[in-house]
Design an enzyme around this catalytic site. Structure first.
Site, short mmCIF file in Angstrom:
data_model
loop_
_atom_site.label_atom_id
_atom_site.label_comp_id
_atom_site.label_asym_id
_atom_site.label_seq_id
_atom_site.Cartn_x
_atom_site.Cartn_y
_atom_site.Cartn_z
CE1 TYR A 1 62.88 26.13 -10.48
CE2 TYR A 1 62.23 24.04 -9.62
CZ TYR A 1 62.38 25.41 -9.37
OH TYR A 1 62.21 25.86 -8.22
CG ASP B 1 63.00 43.73 -8.58
OD1 ASP B 1 61.92 43.79 -9.55
OD2 ASP B 1 64.07 44.18 -8.70
CE LYS C 1 65.47 42.21 -12.43
NZ LYS C 1 65.31 43.08 -11.23
CG ASP D 1 60.63 27.28 -5.95
OD1 ASP D 1 59.80 26.79 -5.45
OD2 ASP D 1 61.78 27.44 -5.89
CG ASP E 1 58.31 28.55 -0.63
OD1 ASP E 1 57.80 27.83 -1.40
OD2 ASP E 1 59.44 28.14 0.22
#
Ligand code: IPM
Ligand code: MG
Length: 366
Positions: free
Chosen positions: A146, A228, A196, A252, A256
């Site tokens: 970001y 993942d 990751k 983020d 969600d």
């Protein structure tokens, strides 16, 4: 009497209508405690662009610096309407990220919680939900992709290209990990580290820093999970998680998904905490398609108020009372439009009715 100044940034879309319900509850809490809340409204988001020519006007910045805490509604326009604002000035890039940076609210706490009694709202099967969902995502909020260096241009072959960097230094990593360890220590002493590291060097450094910090929290068991795999595990067995920590972009996306397994992003409040400042916001967007219809779910906003009472003002009992009141409404058989299809076995209530019922429940608790 303790006095607090609270910034009220209603935001765009459904922001103002859910903010009204948050403020309703804040005023009720004020009345029955030895506190005074001075509420200071300010323009923030796309609305501020149209009224002030800037999504994050200077007077709003000044209010950010002056208040003890602030509560913010969702910001942003529909995909089409966004084009009315130049890309770099749009509310997400032009207001929200600069505010997060300005306040240095690096620690974002996003509870994903659904008591067993409310399992009917979730798309997951009851046997997957088991005793209910109750976890908290700890998201790094002021670093990573970001905020990394961004470059857009045309390369030597004449092709448009973009280069945006996922940047962290070890201090940015350690401070969020320490927060997550503290939360885990106060809960079930299990911390899921989401990363990751099979691909990203940023995750390799992240995990190195974690190994250095972990000995300071011997009571906390760390479990590593690739991001993942974590996405799948959240659907198949959310009960295995208690505290999850991750960098900004992973947070983020997975937060969600957290809303998804509950049944709606409308159930996702959040707290954004820095060393000196804190602000509170629903995790979801401004839902322009349903704005002004009095059907949005104000739970995420009233929940954000509850988090402010707890984290900024130490009003733990009142925060618990607010959660209990909200969950009690659903347990009584009511629903907001986001959570149930028409015709299902619930009584649908509007945005303001939800706020009124929370207020009634709080008063009934005494
Ligand atoms: C969130 C939101 C923001 C984010 C947007 C509005 C920039 O999606 O708080 O999760 O990506 O952080
Ligand atoms: Mg998001």
């Amino acid at each position: 009497m303790t006095r607090y100044k609270i910034g009220i940034f209603a935001g765009d879309g459904i922001g103002p209508e859910i903010m009204d319900e948050g403020v309703k509850i804040l005023k009720l809490i004020e009345q029955r405690n030895d506190v005074s809340f001075e509420l200071i409204p300010a323009a923030f988001g796309a609305n501020a662009y149209f009224s002030h020519g800037d999504c994050f006007p200077d007077e709003t910045k000044a209010i950010c610096d002056e208040v003890d805490a602030l509560i913010k509604g969702p910001i942003g326009l529909s995909h089409e309407d966004s084009k009315k604002i130049p890309v770099d000035l749009q509310p997400e890039r032009g207001a929200l990220l600069p505010m997060r940076r300005r306040l240095n609210t690096y620690a974002n706490f996003r509870p994903v919680s659904l008591p067993k009694e409310l399992a009917h709202f979730s798309p997951l099967k009851p046997e997957v939900i088991g005793e209910g969902i109750d976890l908290i995502m700890v998201r790094e909020l002021v670093g990573g992709l970001y905020f990394g260096n961004k470059e857009v241009g045309v390369n030597a072959d004449g092709r448009r290209y973009v280069n945006e960097a996922l940047e962290y230094d070890e201090d940015q990593i350690s401070r969020i990990l320490i927060e997550a360890f503290k939360v885990a220590s106060g809960r079930k002493q299990v911390l899921h580290n989401i990363h990751k590291s099979n691909v990203l060097k940023s995750s390799v450094l992240w995990n190195e820093v974690l190994e250095e910090i972990a000995p300071d929290f011997p009571d906390v068991e760390v479990k590593h999970m690739l991001v993942d795999a974590a996405a799948t595990a959240l659907c198949l067995n959310p009960g295995q998680f208690d505290v999850m920590v991750m960098e900004n972009m992973f947070g983020d996306i997975l937060s969600d998904q957290g809303g998804g397994i509950l049944g709606s992003l409308g159930l996702m409040p959040s707290a954004c905490i820095g060393p000196e400042k804190a602000y509170y916001e629903p995790s979801h967007g401004s839902a322009p398609d349903i704005a002004g219809q009095n059907i949005a779910n104000p739970y995420s906003m009233i929940g954000s108020v509850a988090m402010m009472l707890e984290y900024s003002f130490g009003m733990h009992d009142e925060a618990k009372n607010v959660w209990a009141a909200m969950q009690g409404i659903f347990a009584d058989g009511y629903s907001t439009a986001d959570l149930s299809k028409p015709g299902s076995d619930v009584r649908m209530i509007a945005t303001n009715e939800f706020g009124d019922k929370v207020a009634e429940k709080l008063l009934a608790q005494g």
